[in-house]
Design a protein around this motif. Structure first.
Motif, PDB file in Angstrom:
ATOM      1  N   LEU A  27       0.706  -1.312   0.114  1.00  0.00           N
ATOM      2  CA  LEU A  27       0.103  -0.030   0.055  1.00  0.00           C
ATOM      3  C   LEU A  27       0.799   1.357   0.032  1.00  0.00           C
ATOM      4  CD1 LEU A  27      -2.872  -0.940   2.630  1.00  0.00           C
ATOM      5  CD2 LEU A  27      -2.871  -0.794   0.008  1.00  0.00           C
ATOM      6  N   GLY A  28       1.995   1.145   0.599  1.00  0.00           N
ATOM      7  CA  GLY A  28       2.742   2.195   0.578  1.00  0.00           C
ATOM      8  C   GLY A  28       3.682   2.270  -0.667  1.00  0.00           C
ATOM      9  N   ASN A  29       3.679   1.544  -1.749  1.00  0.00           N
ATOM     10  CA  ASN A  29       4.488   1.743  -2.840  1.00  0.00           C
ATOM     11  C   ASN A  29       3.465   1.451  -4.064  1.00  0.00           C
ATOM     12  OD1 ASN A  29       7.134   2.235  -1.900  1.00  0.00           O
ATOM     13  ND2 ASN A  29       7.342   0.228  -1.464  1.00  0.00           N
ATOM     14  N   PRO A  30       2.738   2.332  -4.521  1.00  0.00           N
ATOM     15  CA  PRO A  30       1.923   2.324  -5.689  1.00  0.00           C
ATOM     16  C   PRO A  30       3.019   2.044  -7.090  1.00  0.00           C
ATOM     17  CG  PRO A  30       1.965   4.482  -5.015  1.00  0.00           C
ATOM     18  CD  PRO A  30       2.869   3.929  -4.049  1.00  0.00           C
ATOM     19  N   THR A  31       2.283   1.360  -8.149  1.00  0.00           N
ATOM     20  CA  THR A  31       3.107   1.121  -9.285  1.00  0.00           C
ATOM     21  C   THR A  31       2.175   1.666 -10.379  1.00  0.00           C
ATOM     22  OG1 THR A  31       2.064  -1.101  -9.781  1.00  0.00           O
ATOM     23  CG2 THR A  31       3.802  -1.090  -8.211  1.00  0.00           C
ATOM     24  N   ASN A  32       2.722   1.663 -11.594  1.00  0.00           N
ATOM     25  CA  ASN A  32       2.037   2.021 -12.915  1.00  0.00           C
ATOM     26  C   ASN A  32       0.690   1.126 -13.006  1.00  0.00           C
ATOM     27  OD1 ASN A  32       4.310   3.539 -13.322  1.00  0.00           O
ATOM     28  ND2 ASN A  32       5.177   2.360 -14.684  1.00  0.00           N
ATOM     29  N   PHE A  33       0.649   0.041 -12.295  1.00  0.00           N
ATOM     30  CA  PHE A  33      -0.855  -0.646 -12.547  1.00  0.00           C
ATOM     31  C   PHE A  33      -1.588  -0.077 -11.275  1.00  0.00           C
ATOM     32  CE2 PHE A  33       2.528  -3.420 -14.358  1.00  0.00           C
ATOM     33  CZ  PHE A  33       1.973  -3.543 -15.550  1.00  0.00           C
ATOM     34  N   SER A  34      -1.283   0.512 -10.308  1.00  0.00           N
ATOM     35  CA  SER A  34      -2.220   0.900  -9.146  1.00  0.00           C
ATOM     36  C   SER A  34      -3.249   2.051  -9.470  1.00  0.00           C
ATOM     37  CB  SER A  34      -1.376   1.524  -7.994  1.00  0.00           C
ATOM     38  OG  SER A  34      -0.409   0.428  -7.636  1.00  0.00           O
ATOM     39  N   LYS A  35      -4.516   1.655  -9.240  1.00  0.00           N
ATOM     40  CA  LYS A  35      -5.525   2.672  -9.404  1.00  0.00           C
ATOM     41  C   LYS A  35      -6.301   3.043  -8.186  1.00  0.00           C
ATOM     42  CE  LYS A  35      -6.504   0.066 -13.819  1.00  0.00           C
ATOM     43  NZ  LYS A  35      -6.349   1.225 -14.605  1.00  0.00           N
ATOM     44  N   GLN A  36      -6.600   4.097  -8.117  1.00  0.00           N
ATOM     45  CA  GLN A  36      -7.549   4.892  -7.127  1.00  0.00           C
ATOM     46  C   GLN A  36      -9.077   5.138  -7.553  1.00  0.00           C
ATOM     47  OE1 GLN A  36      -5.424   7.380  -4.266  1.00  0.00           O
ATOM     48  NE2 GLN A  36      -3.357   6.729  -5.122  1.00  0.00           N
ATOM     49  N   VAL A  37      -9.963   4.737  -7.192  1.00  0.00           N
ATOM     50  CA  VAL A  37     -11.327   4.575  -7.785  1.00  0.00           C
ATOM     51  C   VAL A  37     -12.283   5.142  -6.885  1.00  0.00           C
ATOM     52  CG1 VAL A  37     -13.047   3.622  -9.423  1.00  0.00           C
ATOM     53  CG2 VAL A  37     -10.686   2.866  -9.386  1.00  0.00           C
ATOM     54  N   LYS A  38     -13.023   6.032  -7.267  1.00  0.00           N
ATOM     55  CA  LYS A  38     -14.235   6.384  -6.299  1.00  0.00           C
ATOM     56  C   LYS A  38     -15.457   5.376  -6.518  1.00  0.00           C
ATOM     57  CE  LYS A  38     -13.186  11.432  -6.971  1.00  0.00           C
ATOM     58  NZ  LYS A  38     -13.752  12.767  -7.405  1.00  0.00           N
ATOM     59  N   ILE A  39     -16.212   5.596  -5.696  1.00  0.00           N
ATOM     60  CA  ILE A  39     -17.271   5.064  -5.681  1.00  0.00           C
ATOM     61  C   ILE A  39     -18.954   5.859  -5.685  1.00  0.00           C
ATOM     62  CG2 ILE A  39     -16.558   2.870  -4.500  1.00  0.00           C
ATOM     63  CD1 ILE A  39     -18.463   3.645  -2.119  1.00  0.00           C
ATOM     64  N   ASP A  40     -19.832   5.414  -6.310  1.00  0.00           N
ATOM     65  CA  ASP A  40     -20.963   6.285  -6.431  1.00  0.00           C
ATOM     66  C   ASP A  40     -22.072   5.695  -5.767  1.00  0.00           C
ATOM     67  OD1 ASP A  40     -21.639   4.313  -8.367  1.00  0.00           O
ATOM     68  OD2 ASP A  40     -21.187   5.748  -9.886  1.00  0.00           O
ATOM     69  N   ALA A  41     -22.043   4.278  -5.066  1.00  0.00           N
ATOM     70  CA  ALA A  41     -23.062   3.830  -4.409  1.00  0.00           C
ATOM     71  C   ALA A  41     -22.466   2.589  -3.845  1.00  0.00           C
ATOM     72  CB  ALA A  41     -24.084   3.385  -5.394  1.00  0.00           C
ATOM     73  N   PHE A  42     -23.098   2.321  -2.448  1.00  0.00           N
ATOM     74  CA  PHE A  42     -23.010   0.982  -1.985  1.00  0.00           C
ATOM     75  C   PHE A  42     -24.221   0.441  -1.264  1.00  0.00           C
ATOM     76  CE2 PHE A  42     -21.858   4.299   1.230  1.00  0.00           C
ATOM     77  CZ  PHE A  42     -22.539   3.795   2.282  1.00  0.00           C
ATOM     78  N   PHE A  43     -24.234  -1.154  -1.077  1.00  0.00           N
ATOM     79  CA  PHE A  43     -25.515  -1.686  -0.737  1.00  0.00           C
ATOM     80  C   PHE A  43     -25.096  -2.887   0.277  1.00  0.00           C
ATOM     81  CE2 PHE A  43     -25.797  -0.400  -4.913  1.00  0.00           C
ATOM     82  CZ  PHE A  43     -27.045   0.395  -5.180  1.00  0.00           C
ATOM     83  N   THR A  44     -25.857  -2.926   1.234  1.00  0.00           N
ATOM     84  CA  THR A  44     -25.925  -4.031   2.099  1.00  0.00           C
ATOM     85  C   THR A  44     -27.130  -4.600   2.138  1.00  0.00           C
ATOM     86  OG1 THR A  44     -26.411  -2.689   4.074  1.00  0.00           O
ATOM     87  CG2 THR A  44     -24.117  -3.156   3.619  1.00  0.00           C
ATOM     88  N   PRO A  45     -27.444  -6.052   2.581  1.00  0.00           N
ATOM     89  CA  PRO A  45     -28.761  -6.933   2.555  1.00  0.00           C
ATOM     90  C   PRO A  45     -29.518  -6.099   3.361  1.00  0.00           C
ATOM     91  CG  PRO A  45     -26.799  -8.216   2.468  1.00  0.00           C
ATOM     92  CD  PRO A  45     -26.046  -6.965   2.742  1.00  0.00           C
TER      93      PRO A  45
END
Length: 360
Positions: free
Chosen positions: A118-136
Motif C-alpha cells: 500500500l505504501g508503494n503504488p506502481t504503474n498498475f495501481s488505481k484509486q477509484v471513487k464509488i458512487d453507491a454501496f449496498f448491504t442486504p
C-alpha cells in the motif's frame, strides 16, 4: 441560337450526376472507419475471472508477490485502509457489510486496486471513487454481523490487466469440497497488538475449510447470553483456519476474500467477517458465505446508475488527472479532426453545384 446551345460542349445531365456520385463516394470514409469502437472497459468477467500467477499447488510465503491476487482491493476512508475487498467485475467490488459503516457519504470512500504494498503504488495501481454501496436488508438485524456482505459500485469502470482482474463468484448451488486449496490475504494487523509496518506489504496464508460443526462449537454463546446478542456461527457463514501454522485474519482484514481454487480458477467462496483474537491459540476465521448470498449479489449488480443532475457552470472547468493516472499523458485537446471533414464536404458540394449549373 438554340441549335448552338444544344451543340455546346459540356458533361450533360447524366455526366454531371455521375461525377457528383463519384465525388460523394470519394468524400465518404470507408465503412470500417464508421464502425463504433467497442468500449474497452466493458469486458467479459466469465472469460477472465479468477486467473492469476497462482495455481492450486503453491505453498509458503508470508508476503505475497505482485500479480498473485489481482482482484484484491483496499477500502480506504479518508486516506486510511480500513478493509479488504474483491473486484468481481469491471464496475463492482465485494466487501463486508461492516466495511461501509464508517460513513454514509460515498465520496468518503476510495477503492485501491493493483497494489501489493500500500505504501508503494506502481504503474498498475488505481484509486477509484464509488458512487453507491449496498448491504442486504438483513444485515446486522437478526444477530450481530448477520449477512455481513456489501457491494460497492465504482464510479468509473476499470480496465483489466495482469494486476487488476476480477475473481470468480460461486452460484448458490456450488458445493466447495473440504479439501479445496484456499488462501486468505490482506493488509490487516499482524497480531492483536502489532500493526503491519511500512510499506505495508500484502500478507497471505494457506488455510483449510473447517467443518461447520467444529466452528459452531468453537463459537457457542456463553450460557445465559441471548443468542441474538452474541457473535456466533450461523447458517450464512463458513469458516477456515490452519492451526498448524497459527494463521488467521486480523483487524483490517475484514471484507477480503476466502479464495479457493476450483475447476482451474480462483473463487471468492467467502467474505472475511470476524474471528477470535488473532493470537495463540488461533481460532477459525468466520466468513460470510458467497454461495449463501449469491442471489442477492447477482440481483444487486443489475442496479443502474441514475443520470447525473445537471449543475450550472460558471465557466470552463480545469481538467484534473485522477491519482491513478498521473503517469499517463493527457491527449492533446486541440487535435480535433471533424472540422476538416466538414470543409471537404462543403467544397465538394460547391463544386457539384457549379457542375450542375454548367450542364444546364
Amino acid at each position: 441560337m438554340g441549335g448552338s446551345r444544344r451543340g455546346r460542349s459540356g458533361l450533360g445531365r447524366q455526366g454531371a450526376c455521375a461525377l457528383a456520385a463519384l465525388l460523394l463516394w470519394l468524400c465518404l470514409p470507408p465503412l470500417s472507419a464508421q464502425t463504433t469502437p467497442s468500449n474497452p472497459s466493458v469486458q467479459n468477467q466469465a472469460a477472465s475471472c479468477g486467473r492469476s500467477t497462482v495455481t492450486g499447488k503453491i505453498f509458503g510465503g508470508q508476503a505475497a508477490a505482485a500479480e498473485r491476487w489481482p482482484w484484491l482491493a483496499s477500502v480506504v476512508v479518508r486516506r486510511k485502509h480500513i478493509c479488504g475487498a474483491s473486484l468481481i467485475s469491471n464496475s463492482w467490488v465485494l466487501s463486508a457489510g461492516s466495511c461501509v459503516q464508517r460513513s454514509e457519504i460515498t465520496s468518503d470512500y476510495r477503492i485501491w486496486l493493483g497494489y501489493t504494498e500500500l505504501g508503494n503504488p506502481t504503474n498498475f495501481s488505481k484509486q477509484v471513487k464509488i458512487d453507491a454501496f449496498f448491504t442486504p436488508d438483513e444485515y446486522n438485524k437478526a444477530h450481530p454481523l448477520a449477512s455481513d456482505v456489501s457491494l460497492l459500485h465504482l464510479e468509473d469502470p476499470v480496465e483489466f490487466n495482469s494486476h487488476v482482474r476480477p475473481i470468480c463468484l460461486p452460484e448458490n448451488s456450488t458445493v466447495v469440497p473440504m479439501n479445496s486449496v484456499c488462501w486468505i490475504y490482506g493488509w490487516g494487523k499482524l497480531t492483536q497488538t502489532d500493526f503491519l509496518p511500512s510499506p505495508f506489504p500484502l500478507q497471505e496464508a494457506k488455510v483449510s475449510l473447517t467443518e461447520r460443526d467444529y466452528c459452531r462449537n468453537q463459537y457457542m454463546p456463553p450460557i445465559g447470553m441471548p443468542a441474538d446478542q452474541m457473535l456466533s456461527f450461523r447458517e450464512d457463514n463458513i469458516c477456515a483456519h490452519d492451526p498448524s501454522v497459527e494463521k488467521s485474519m486480523c483487524a483490517g482484514d475484514a471484507g477480503g476474500p476466502l479464495s479457493c481454487y476450483l475447476n482451474g480458477a480462483w473463487y471468492a467462496v467467502g467474505v472475511t467477517s470476524w474471528s477470535g483474537d488473532c493470537q495463540s491459540p488461533v481460532s477459525p476465521t468466520v466468513f460470510a458465505s458467497t454461495t449463501y448470498h449469491a442471489r442477492w449479489i447477482k440481483e444487486k449488480q443489475n442496479w443502474v446508475k441514475p443520470p447525473p443532475t445537471p449543475k450550472p457552470t460558471k465557466g470552463p472547468s480545469k481538467k484534473t488527472r485522477p491519482p491513478a493516472m498521473t503517469n499517463k499523458p493527457i491527449p492533446d485537446a486541440g487535435a480535433v479532426h471533424k472540422p476538416r471533414v466538414f470543409l471537404v464536404l462543403l467544397s465538394s458540394a460547391t463544386l457539384l453545384l457549379l457542375i450542375l449549373l454548367q450542364s444546364q
